[in-house]
Design an enzyme around this catalytic site. Structure first.
Site, PDB file in Angstrom:
ATOM      1  CD  GLU A 173       9.868  22.542 -39.146  1.00 45.66           C
ATOM      2  OE1 GLU A 173       9.970  22.736 -37.981  1.00 45.66           O
ATOM      3  OE2 GLU A 173       9.685  20.951 -38.792  1.00 45.66           O
ATOM      4  CD  GLU A 374      12.862  17.838 -40.034  1.00 48.99           C
ATOM      5  OE1 GLU A 374      12.638  18.073 -38.688  1.00 48.99           O
ATOM      6  OE2 GLU A 374      13.857  19.105 -40.286  1.00 48.99           O
TER       7      GLU A 374
HETATM    8  C1  NOJ Z   1      12.117  20.187 -36.984  1.00 50.33           C
HETATM    9  C2  NOJ Z   1      13.255  20.940 -37.605  1.00 50.33           C
HETATM   10  O1  NOJ Z   1      13.367  21.181 -38.513  1.00 50.33           O
HETATM   11  C3  NOJ Z   1      14.483  20.460 -37.526  1.00 50.33           C
HETATM   12  O2  NOJ Z   1      15.362  21.574 -37.524  1.00 50.33           O
HETATM   13  C4  NOJ Z   1      14.556  20.055 -35.795  1.00 50.33           C
HETATM   14  O3  NOJ Z   1      15.435  20.213 -34.854  1.00 50.33           O
HETATM   15  C5  NOJ Z   1      13.555  19.068 -35.104  1.00 50.33           C
HETATM   16  N1  NOJ Z   1      12.526  19.575 -36.002  1.00 50.33           N
HETATM   17  C6  NOJ Z   1      13.344  18.970 -34.168  1.00 50.33           C
HETATM   18  O4  NOJ Z   1      12.884  19.598 -33.185  1.00 50.33           O
END
Ligand code: NOJ
Length: 468
Positions: A173, A374
């Site tokens: 991200e 994710e």
């Molecule tokens: C994206 C992130 O990569 C992760 O670290 C985070 O906990 C989740 N989204 C949920 O917000």
């Protein structure tokens, strides 16, 4: 003849990975053990006022010491892949120089445990826990030296773990740690007060300077891809894990789909577009005064180094769009006040994003191998009197999202795996421990783990490789 659809119609392709995901700072704990150096998240969370309730991840899930139990829990979920991240300051406490062998040993043990359980390791190399030493020395990603240090570290890890870890995600991200950490957001709250929402290292750069930080982050990715290829064994595969911002068409017409695709390409210009095309769009270059970023053609080529796959984190729609006769050819549609939301404050619910995101990756950039790195949802989970955790909303979310993902694979979109965020409840950055994303509940006083109803759903779907 029975007119019902054949039972295999919702099946995922053979070899589809059913995975779960976490990241080092969010689960490991052991923040200063075995020679680990401090990360910018250690510093940030130790500073009062930065994280809700002043929580920090010094202990977190204590995964560093409980990984054997945690791998057994993953096996019990029928997960066949695990996406974890390597904490850079465990390997290079100073950011570079001499590696810290005991830090690497932890990942050696974890990888062996995973392989013994039939779970394939997928390693992320940067999930935001930059060595504090590099923040102090270079201002973190504000300087190109950090991109080079990242590549050196990435190459070393691929060399050391490459006999057993075949898949690497360079950076997780880009937008979240760049925009959150180097600029943040001032938000109005009640009583005329403004609160600054940020992330480590907690800087407030101008829009123009932020463009330079973005450039160093994508450059770090490209240099790391080259280092992993140079130093990892033959057959090592590499890509990124980016939270693509997804344009969703409001009507199912070719014109609306085209508008959504054009907006998605334009609005991911600082990350996805340059990563996959090796050039910045004219609009992006002209934005924020047009002075930044400074770069060379050679750097653009490095940034767009060929990849084995792309990883996308998919939670919510970026924008709803319709075509327009005015430039740029599309227009935003507001999200209605009554639009359903999930547990996290930012989480607008639209399971169809799980269809559009990979479809756009193929139609805009021709992606040939895609992982959903994710997807998940926060919920207000608690252990009931009978010992179970009834997260019916997460089950609904999972079923709806996976049905949309299956729809994409059935249309031939090359999605090869899904990683649920998260394997367990964990430290949710600025939100601390109150925001729970796990398939497994964690009591943060006792560290007891309890699989939720959603874990039962995942277990059954993963075993069958299908949704109903
Ligand atoms: C994206 C992130 O990569 C992760 O670290 C985070 O906990 C989740 N989204 C949920 O917000």
């Amino acid at each position: 003849m029975n007119a019902a659809a054949p039972s295999s119609s919702r099946t995922f392709p053979d070899g589809f990975r059913w995975g779960v995901a976490t990241s080092s700072y969010q689960v490991e704990g052991a923040w200063d053990e075995d020679g680990k150096g401090p990360s910018i998240w250690d510093t940030y969370a130790h500073t009062p006022g930065n994280v809700k309730n002043d929580d920090n991840a010094d202990v977190a899930n204590d995964h560093y010491h409980r990984y054997v139990e945690d791998v057994a829990l993953m096996k019990d979920l029928n997960a066949n892949a695990y996406r974890f991240s390597v904490a850079w300051p465990r390997i290079f406490p100073e950011g570079g120089g001499k590696p810290n062998r005991p830090g690497l040993d932890f990942y050696d043990r974890l990888v062996d445990e995973l392989l013994g359980a039939g779970i394939e390791p997928f390693a992320t190399l940067y999930h935001w826990d930059l060595p504090q030493a590099l923040q102090d020395r270079y201002g973190g990603w504000q300087r190109k030296e950090t991109a080079q240090a990242f590549a050196d570290y990435a190459g070393y890890v691929a060399e050391q773990l490459g006999d057993r870890v075949k898949h690497y995600f360079t950076i997780n991200e880009f937008a979240s740690f760049v925009e959150g950490g180097y600029q943040g957001l001032d938000v109005q709250v009640g009583g005329g007060r403004t609160v600054h929402l940020g992330a480590a290292p907690g800087l407030r750069l101008s829009d123009a300077d932020l463009k330079q930080v973005r450039h160093h982050a994508v450059l770090g990715h490209g240099l790391a891809v080259q280092a992993i290829r140079a130093r990892g064994p033959a057959g090592t595969k590499v890509g990124f894990a980016e939270n693509i911002r997804v344009g969703v068409p409001v009507l199912d017409t070719p014109e609306h789909v085209k508008a959504a695709e054009t907006a998605t390409r334009d609005r991911n210009a600082g990350f996805m577009t340059v990563l996959l095309e090796g050039r910045y769009t004219e609009e992006y270059l002209a934005s924020a005064g047009g002075r930044t970023p400074t770069f060379t053609d050679e750097e653009l080529q490095v940034i767009a180094s060929p990849l084995d796959f792309v990883g996308i984190n998919v939670y919510k729609p970026g924008w709803y769009l319709e075509p327009s006769d005015e430039p740029p050819g599309y227009r935003d549609i507001p999200v209605n006040a009554s639009h359903p939301k999930m547990g996290a404050s930012w989480h607008v619910l639209d399971p169809e994003v799980m269809y559009w995101a990979p479809r756009h990756m193929r139609s805009i950039w021709g992606a040939e191998s895609i992982f959903i790195t994710e997807n998940g949802s926060a919920a207000s989970d608690a252990v009931a009197d009978d010992g179970r955790v009834y997260d019916s909303d997460r089950v609904m979310f999972l079923r709806a999202c996976l049905a949309q993902l299956q729809r994409a694979t059935a249309e031939g979109v090359p999605v090869h795996g899904y990683f649920h965020w998260s394997a367990q409840d964990n430290f949710e950055w600025g939100d601390g421990y109150g925001t729970r994303f796990g398939l497994v509940h964690v009591d943060f006083d006792t560290l007891e783990r309890t699989p939720k109803l959603s874990a039962e759903w995942f277990r059954a779907a993963a075993r069958a490789n299908r949704v109903v």
